[in-house]
Design a protein around this motif. Structure first.
Motif, PDB file in Angstrom:
ATOM      1  N   GLY A 350       6.799   2.705 -11.942  1.00  0.00           N
ATOM      2  CA  GLY A 350       6.369   2.077 -13.184  1.00  0.00           C
ATOM      3  C   GLY A 350       4.959   2.468 -13.562  1.00  0.00           C
ATOM      4  N   LYS A 351       4.571   2.068 -14.749  1.00  0.00           N
ATOM      5  CA  LYS A 351       3.218   2.319 -15.233  1.00  0.00           C
ATOM      6  C   LYS A 351       2.349   1.104 -14.905  1.00  0.00           C
ATOM      7  N   PHE A 352       1.228   1.364 -14.273  1.00  0.00           N
ATOM      8  CA  PHE A 352       0.368   0.259 -13.911  1.00  0.00           C
ATOM      9  C   PHE A 352      -1.057   0.757 -13.742  1.00  0.00           C
ATOM     10  N   ASP A 353      -1.988  -0.120 -13.948  1.00  0.00           N
ATOM     11  CA  ASP A 353      -3.403   0.176 -13.753  1.00  0.00           C
ATOM     12  C   ASP A 353      -4.084  -1.141 -13.408  1.00  0.00           C
ATOM     13  N   TYR A 354      -4.002  -1.525 -12.159  1.00  0.00           N
ATOM     14  CA  TYR A 354      -4.623  -2.778 -11.746  1.00  0.00           C
ATOM     15  C   TYR A 354      -4.985  -2.705 -10.269  1.00  0.00           C
ATOM     16  N   HIS A 355      -5.878  -3.578  -9.868  1.00  0.00           N
ATOM     17  CA  HIS A 355      -6.345  -3.669  -8.488  1.00  0.00           C
ATOM     18  C   HIS A 355      -5.799  -4.969  -7.913  1.00  0.00           C
ATOM     19  N   PRO A 356      -4.919  -4.892  -6.906  1.00  0.00           N
ATOM     20  CA  PRO A 356      -4.299  -6.125  -6.395  1.00  0.00           C
ATOM     21  C   PRO A 356      -5.276  -7.095  -5.742  1.00  0.00           C
ATOM     22  N   ASN A 357      -6.475  -6.609  -5.389  1.00  0.00           N
ATOM     23  CA  ASN A 357      -7.441  -7.478  -4.718  1.00  0.00           C
ATOM     24  C   ASN A 357      -8.656  -7.801  -5.581  1.00  0.00           C
ATOM     25  N   ALA A 358      -8.582  -7.478  -6.859  1.00  0.00           N
ATOM     26  CA  ALA A 358      -9.712  -7.691  -7.763  1.00  0.00           C
ATOM     27  C   ALA A 358     -10.146  -9.165  -7.733  1.00  0.00           C
ATOM     28  N   PRO A 359     -11.466  -9.400  -7.754  1.00  0.00           N
ATOM     29  CA  PRO A 359     -12.582  -8.466  -7.933  1.00  0.00           C
ATOM     30  C   PRO A 359     -13.165  -7.937  -6.619  1.00  0.00           C
ATOM     31  N   LEU A 360     -12.401  -8.024  -5.534  1.00  0.00           N
ATOM     32  CA  LEU A 360     -12.907  -7.632  -4.234  1.00  0.00           C
ATOM     33  C   LEU A 360     -12.803  -6.121  -4.030  1.00  0.00           C
ATOM     34  N   ARG A 361     -13.614  -5.607  -3.144  1.00  0.00           N
ATOM     35  CA  ARG A 361     -13.568  -4.207  -2.762  1.00  0.00           C
ATOM     36  C   ARG A 361     -12.622  -4.033  -1.578  1.00  0.00           C
ATOM     37  N   GLY A 362     -11.927  -2.905  -1.542  1.00  0.00           N
ATOM     38  CA  GLY A 362     -11.101  -2.592  -0.392  1.00  0.00           C
ATOM     39  C   GLY A 362      -9.659  -3.029  -0.541  1.00  0.00           C
ATOM     40  N   THR A 363      -8.847  -2.622   0.426  1.00  0.00           N
ATOM     41  CA  THR A 363      -7.411  -2.887   0.419  1.00  0.00           C
ATOM     42  C   THR A 363      -6.959  -3.279   1.825  1.00  0.00           C
ATOM     43  N   LYS A 364      -5.702  -3.556   1.941  1.00  0.00           N
ATOM     44  CA  LYS A 364      -5.070  -3.676   3.250  1.00  0.00           C
ATOM     45  C   LYS A 364      -5.511  -2.495   4.122  1.00  0.00           C
ATOM     46  N   GLY A 365      -5.815  -2.772   5.384  1.00  0.00           N
ATOM     47  CA  GLY A 365      -6.207  -1.701   6.284  1.00  0.00           C
ATOM     48  C   GLY A 365      -7.684  -1.381   6.283  1.00  0.00           C
ATOM     49  N   THR A 366      -8.497  -2.143   5.548  1.00  0.00           N
ATOM     50  CA  THR A 366      -9.944  -1.947   5.571  1.00  0.00           C
ATOM     51  C   THR A 366     -10.629  -3.248   5.963  1.00  0.00           C
ATOM     52  N   LEU A 367     -11.921  -3.128   6.278  1.00  0.00           N
ATOM     53  CA  LEU A 367     -12.706  -4.296   6.656  1.00  0.00           C
ATOM     54  C   LEU A 367     -13.460  -4.909   5.488  1.00  0.00           C
ATOM     55  N   PHE A 368     -13.349  -4.312   4.310  1.00  0.00           N
ATOM     56  CA  PHE A 368     -13.923  -4.937   3.124  1.00  0.00           C
ATOM     57  C   PHE A 368     -13.138  -6.210   2.807  1.00  0.00           C
ATOM     58  N   GLU A 369     -13.719  -7.059   1.971  1.00  0.00           N
ATOM     59  CA  GLU A 369     -13.101  -8.348   1.676  1.00  0.00           C
ATOM     60  C   GLU A 369     -11.676  -8.213   1.153  1.00  0.00           C
ATOM     61  N   GLY A 370     -11.410  -7.153   0.408  1.00  0.00           N
ATOM     62  CA  GLY A 370     -10.062  -6.962  -0.116  1.00  0.00           C
ATOM     63  C   GLY A 370      -9.011  -6.756   0.947  1.00  0.00           C
ATOM     64  N   GLU A 487     -24.502 -13.222  -2.876  1.00  0.00           N
ATOM     65  CA  GLU A 487     -25.108 -12.509  -3.998  1.00  0.00           C
ATOM     66  C   GLU A 487     -24.305 -11.278  -4.404  1.00  0.00           C
ATOM     67  N   ASP A 488     -23.447 -10.811  -3.518  1.00  0.00           N
ATOM     68  CA  ASP A 488     -22.740  -9.548  -3.733  1.00  0.00           C
ATOM     69  C   ASP A 488     -21.299  -9.689  -3.264  1.00  0.00           C
ATOM     70  N   PHE A 489     -20.562 -10.477  -4.006  1.00  0.00           N
ATOM     71  CA  PHE A 489     -19.174 -10.797  -3.684  1.00  0.00           C
ATOM     72  C   PHE A 489     -18.313  -9.543  -3.568  1.00  0.00           C
ATOM     73  N   ALA A 490     -18.618  -8.522  -4.366  1.00  0.00           N
ATOM     74  CA  ALA A 490     -17.812  -7.305  -4.419  1.00  0.00           C
ATOM     75  C   ALA A 490     -18.293  -6.231  -3.444  1.00  0.00           C
ATOM     76  N   GLU A 491     -19.279  -6.549  -2.597  1.00  0.00           N
ATOM     77  CA  GLU A 491     -19.753  -5.628  -1.557  1.00  0.00           C
ATOM     78  C   GLU A 491     -20.157  -4.262  -2.126  1.00  0.00           C
ATOM     79  N   GLN A 492     -21.059  -4.292  -3.072  1.00  0.00           N
ATOM     80  CA  GLN A 492     -21.522  -3.062  -3.705  1.00  0.00           C
ATOM     81  C   GLN A 492     -22.914  -2.640  -3.238  1.00  0.00           C
ATOM     82  N   ASN A 493     -23.692  -3.566  -2.670  1.00  0.00           N
ATOM     83  CA  ASN A 493     -25.077  -3.293  -2.331  1.00  0.00           C
ATOM     84  C   ASN A 493     -25.283  -3.382  -0.820  1.00  0.00           C
ATOM     85  N   ASN A 494     -25.263  -2.241  -0.150  1.00  0.00           N
ATOM     86  CA  ASN A 494     -25.410  -2.184   1.299  1.00  0.00           C
ATOM     87  C   ASN A 494     -26.871  -2.421   1.692  1.00  0.00           C
TER      88      ASN A 494
END
Length: 521
Positions: A350-370, A487-494
């Motif tokens: 199908g056609k799609f353009d979305y992030h299943p973990n938004a607004p978090l960074r990362g996906t299944k299999g990572t240590l980011f919040e997503g 302060e950085d919910f989306a883990e953008q500022n290391n």
């Protein structure tokens, strides 16, 4: 409910908090009453996949209703960002990186990964007088040291670690054998057609995705090209057991029916005896092959369709509780085993353009919040205030200690060593300090890397494999990553270069947790 805010705390204060929370977890509180408990663990549902968490790509009216009648948690975490480790930690209240057999994704022919005699949620609730049942995805192995005998007695299994009844998918929908197991046997297996399973070499002469792609109804993206079962290539080879094989499109309805049947039988046998139902859905893990009535119902292809099918499963269970007049005395919890991911071995058509973990960074299999911050909804009428939100840190690990406190069972010091009693948080009580002072996430294995969380600070150790390693190379973050989540919910500022003292503090916390073998004192 008053939302608890994250607080900065020094090292000494943090460990005082730990000790206070531990006392709360070990000592059983007087049981308020013994409610029925329905714990629904979805598969691969991301933080941004439900309407009540802001999703626009799917409609989840039943889960939205559950949230409107209960509390929606925004800082709840699966113990790992992959399935087997989360399930082992959920049931035992111990981080799976402390449990070598359950620390990584299990093959489909693994032996039981939780030794009989281990304290589990089911054994605790059975001690409290509950009838206990598990329906759905298991993925924690079956049988003794040599693995499962698919044509004989599948023992030990769930019934040896506290459950009275089990109706299972042994591993995952993309792994063979593609059969259900009821209690100790494959359901519907004919003796004249024995099952053979192999993960190293081909057995039988059935077509495979690699050799016969023209027979596939679902395109695989990587792997998943072994034996074709009902139009879908799987991981591993299988032959036999044709009468017992599941139909992917019917799986969600099958699990819903079995879950409801368990509840109906328990109520009919003894309406005064509470029950615990652990419903582990296949939805929305791959292969995503929703029932025809859900195909094309979302604007984003099969993944969205599968989310709406999952919502229907929840709706069926909630409707059954209403019909049986059990709603008022049933604690219902819905959550996920890890974050979401797209095209996880099969094409999401199908056609799609979305992030299943938004607004978090990362996906299944990572240590980011997503990868591990997931939806968590709890409803218990007259006990949990409806339409509330709570941002207190909790984890699936906490269910063992929490359910023990709820039902008046005392845990020994060695039982559920990483589980904190978060019952006051579930019930919306105001607390001076949060019951869980810290949290450790991992992707699999016993050696890390780990993500260590204390208060608003989170440090992701460098290294590792899979998606996490790929992301680290891309970001140039081999020294690790430090984030202030407040302060950085989306883990953008290391902030690793700016706060070396905080990195050292969190690394020391991780070292202590490993050395002492427990979180709860």
């Amino acid at each position: 409910m008053r939302i608890q805010k994250c607080r900065r705390s020094g090292w000494l204060v943090g460990w005082v908090v730990l000790a206070l929370a531990a006392m709360n977890a070990v000592a059983a509180a007087p049981a308020v009453s013994k409610p029925n408990i329905v714990f629904i663990l979805a598969d691969d549902i991301g933080y941004g996949d439900l309407s009540c968490y802001g999703a626009k790509h799917a409609t989840t009216k039943n889960l939205d209703r559950l949230a409107s009648q209960g509390c929606r948690f925004t800082d709840a975490h699966s113990p790992a960002s992959t399935c087997t480790p989360t399930r082992a930690a959920l049931l035992t209240g111990r981080y799976s990186w402390r449990q070598e057999p359950g620390s990584r994704i299990a093959p489909g022919d693994a032996p039981l990964l939780i030794p009989p005699g281990t304290t589990t949620i089911a054994s605790v609730l059975k001690q409290a007088g509950y009838s206990t049942g598990v329906v759905g995805k298991w993925h924690l192995g079956l049988g003794g040291e040599g693995g499962p005998d698919w044509n004989g007695e599948l023992k030990p299994g769930p019934l040896e670690i506290g459950f009275d009844y089990a109706f299972l998918m042994p591993a995952t929908g993309d792994r063979v054998p593609c059969v259900y197991v009821e209690n100790h046997h494959v359901a519907g297996l004919e003796a004249s057609d024995p099952i053979q399973v192999n993960y190293k070499s081909k057995v039988g002469d059935e077509p495979t995705g690699r050799e016969n792609p023209e027979l596939l109804k679902l395109k695989h993206m990587h792997g998943h090209d072994f034996t074709i079962i009902k139009g879908v290539g799987r991981i591993g080879w299988m032959t036999g057991g044709k009468a017992a094989r599941w139909t992917d499109e019917d799986m969600a309805d099958t699990f819903a029916a079995k879950a409801i049947s368990f509840v109906e039988r328990k109520v009919k046998a003894d309406a005064s005896k509470p029950f615990f139902l652990y419903l582990a859905t296949h939805g929305i893990h791959v292969p995503r092959v929703p029932h025809p009535r859900f195909q094309g119902t979302s604007p984003v292809g099969t993944r969205g369709d599968a989310i709406q099918e999952l919502d229907d499963t929840v709706g069926q269970v909630l409707s059954a509780l209403d019909r049986l007049k059990l709603t008022d005395n049933t604690l219902v919890i819905f959550t996920s085993d890890n974050g979401g991911v797209m095209d996880d071995g099969y094409e999401d058509v199908g056609k799609f353009d979305y992030h299943p973990n938004a607004p978090l960074r990362g996906t299944k299999g990572t240590l980011f919040e997503g990868g591990h911050r997931v939806p968590f909804i709890a409803r218990w009428p007259s006990h949990i205030k409806p339409a509330t939100t709570n941002n207190t840190l909790i984890a699936h690990l906490d269910m063992t200690a929490t359910f023990a406190a709820l039902t008046g069972v005392s845990l020994s010091k060695d039982a559920a060593a990483d589980s904190f009693n978060v019952l006051p948080t579930l019930l919306g009580e105001k607390l001076d300090v949060p019951p869980r002072p810290h949290f450790v996430a991992h992707t699999g294995g016993t050696q890390g890397p780990f993500a260590i969380r204390s208060g608003e600070w989170k440090f992701i150790q460098p290294g590792g494999g899979g998606r996490q390693a790929e992301q680290s190379k891309k970001d140039g973050t081999q020294a690790g990553q430090l984030f202030n989540l407040a302060e950085d919910f989306a883990e953008q500022n290391n902030l690793v270069a700016k706060h070396s003292e905080k990195v050292a503090e969190l690394q020391m916390l991780m070292k202590r947790l490993r050395e002492q073998g427990r979180s709860r004192q």
